[in-house]
Design an enzyme around this catalytic site. Structure first.
Site, PDB file in Angstrom:
ATOM      1  N   LYS A  27      10.795  91.397  30.582  1.00  0.00           N
ATOM      2  CA  LYS A  27       9.558  90.672  30.910  1.00  0.00           C
ATOM      3  C   LYS A  27       8.687  90.535  29.667  1.00  0.00           C
ATOM      4  O   LYS A  27       8.086  89.480  29.431  1.00  0.00           O
ATOM      5  CB  LYS A  27       8.808  91.384  32.045  1.00  0.00           C
ATOM      6  CG  LYS A  27       9.474  91.153  33.398  1.00  0.00           C
ATOM      7  CD  LYS A  27       9.042  92.135  34.466  1.00  0.00           C
ATOM      8  CE  LYS A  27       9.967  91.998  35.683  1.00  0.00           C
ATOM      9  NZ  LYS A  27       9.845  93.071  36.650  1.00  0.00           N
ATOM     10  N   ASP A  63       3.905  89.138  41.670  1.00  0.00           N
ATOM     11  CA  ASP A  63       5.174  89.406  42.365  1.00  0.00           C
ATOM     12  C   ASP A  63       5.184  88.777  43.763  1.00  0.00           C
ATOM     13  O   ASP A  63       6.245  88.632  44.368  1.00  0.00           O
ATOM     14  CB  ASP A  63       5.352  90.925  42.540  1.00  0.00           C
ATOM     15  CG  ASP A  63       6.334  91.536  41.548  1.00  0.00           C
ATOM     16  OD1 ASP A  63       7.232  90.816  41.084  1.00  0.00           O
ATOM     17  OD2 ASP A  63       6.188  92.741  41.249  1.00  0.00           O
ATOM     18  N   GLN A  93       6.375  97.861  38.699  1.00  0.00           N
ATOM     19  CA  GLN A  93       7.835  97.816  38.747  1.00  0.00           C
ATOM     20  C   GLN A  93       8.350  98.757  39.837  1.00  0.00           C
ATOM     21  O   GLN A  93       7.947  99.919  39.917  1.00  0.00           O
ATOM     22  CB  GLN A  93       8.403  98.204  37.366  1.00  0.00           C
ATOM     23  CG  GLN A  93       9.911  98.077  37.250  1.00  0.00           C
ATOM     24  CD  GLN A  93      10.412  96.643  37.384  1.00  0.00           C
ATOM     25  OE1 GLN A  93       9.775  95.696  36.931  1.00  0.00           O
ATOM     26  NE2 GLN A  93      11.549  96.475  38.036  1.00  0.00           N
TER      27      GLN A  93
END
Ligand code: GUN
Length: 294
Positions: free
Chosen positions: A53, A120, A97
């Site tokens: 990322k 997300d 995460q």
């Protein structure tokens, strides 16, 4: 058989994002988009994902930051870290995460994220908006799948889409997107799970088969209708002495035998993986542009 080349499509989208950042944002005196990630513990796969990322952000001209915490961080301390990012005006969007250590309640963590920064698309507000067809962040993998189908002009309307795996991150949201009343929806969707009876009979009727069950090379040619479109979301390492890394990658689909039977198939690697990564960048760009009103 045609390849659904996620690497190629994502590279094009990345070039478009980079151009937009440069010409419409920086040259116009706007702030550089900024994505942050919270990484808890030392899980090797999570470390790899977060590093990817950061690399993606650099390539398109975004700022990225990673906030690392030990695996034994308390839930309250992690919630504090999230509240800090919620209130940091320099950060447009952030992700936590997953997976998180067992002592942390994942849902409490996700619910603490400001929906406006939840790139997300995991917060219940974003999930609810997605279900109701209200503009919102769409989770990266489903967003990537839809974008890839759209790019290759694969019609979903009136098609039977079979989705294998009902995770919150992939199977459930993609089944919602495909069945929504929309240009990239209007499909008839069957969402399967590990209890589904007569799975092979169901998959063999799929016009579009989306496989996200996390079982290496589970889908074989006899499960696939001739001419079907097959999307493989799985990713597994297979030890190999022939590569420098010591492994090769494979998906949830037995590519060589299934590819012969279908009209389109996404490869692993180079299919949904890069589309997922670029979708997070697209969500971050939307966050920076404050595209959604919360
Ligand atoms: N772990 C595996 N996939 C994802 C993802 O898309 N987002 C986050 N935050 N964690 C993940």
């Amino acid at each position: 058989m045609n390849l659904l080349d996620g690497k190629l499509v994502s590279d094009r989208i990345k070039a478009e994002i980079a151009a937009e950042v440069k010409t419409k944002m920086l040259d116009a005196g706007k702030e550089t988009p900024h994505l942050a990630a919270i990484l808890v513990g030392e899980d090797p796969a999570s470390q790899t994902y977060v590093a990817s990322k950061e690399k993606d952000c650099m390539e398109v001209g975004f700022i990225s930051s990673v906030y690392r915490y030990p695996a034994n961080i308390s839930q309250e301390k992690l919630l504090e870290a999230i509240r800090f990012l919620n209130n940091d005006n320099d950060i447009d969007g952030f992700i936590v995460q997953l997976p998180l250590p067992g002592h942390i309640d994942k849902n409490k963590i996700i619910e603490c994220i400001d929906p406006a920064k939840d790139v997300d698309g995991f917060h219940p507000v974003n999930v609810g908006r997605m279900v109701l067809n209200i503009p919102s962040y769409i989770p990266a993998t489903p967003f990537g799948i839809i974008t890839l189908l759209e790019h290759y002009k694969i019609e979903t309307e009136g098609k039977h889409c079979v989705v294998l795996g009902r995770s919150n991150i992939v199977g459930t949201p993609v089944s919602i997107l495909l069945s929504r009343k929309s240009k990239t929806g209007n499909a008839t969707v069957t969402l399967c799970n590990s209890h589904t009876a007569d799975l092979q009979e169901i998959t063999a009727t799929a016009d579009i088969l989306i496989v996200a069950m996390g079982k290496k090379e589970f889908v074989t040619a006899d499960m696939v209708k001739s001419g079907a479109v097959v999307i493989d979301v799985g990713i597994h390492r297979v030890p190999s002495q022939e590569t420098k890394s010591g492994y090769t990658l494979t998906g949830d689909v037995k590519f060589n035998e299934v590819a012969k039977k279908c009209s389109y198939i996404s490869p692993v690697p180079g299919g949904i993986g890069p589309m997922t990564r670029v979708s997070l960048l697209l969500n971050t760009l939307k966050a920076a542009k404050k595209e959604f009103i919360f």
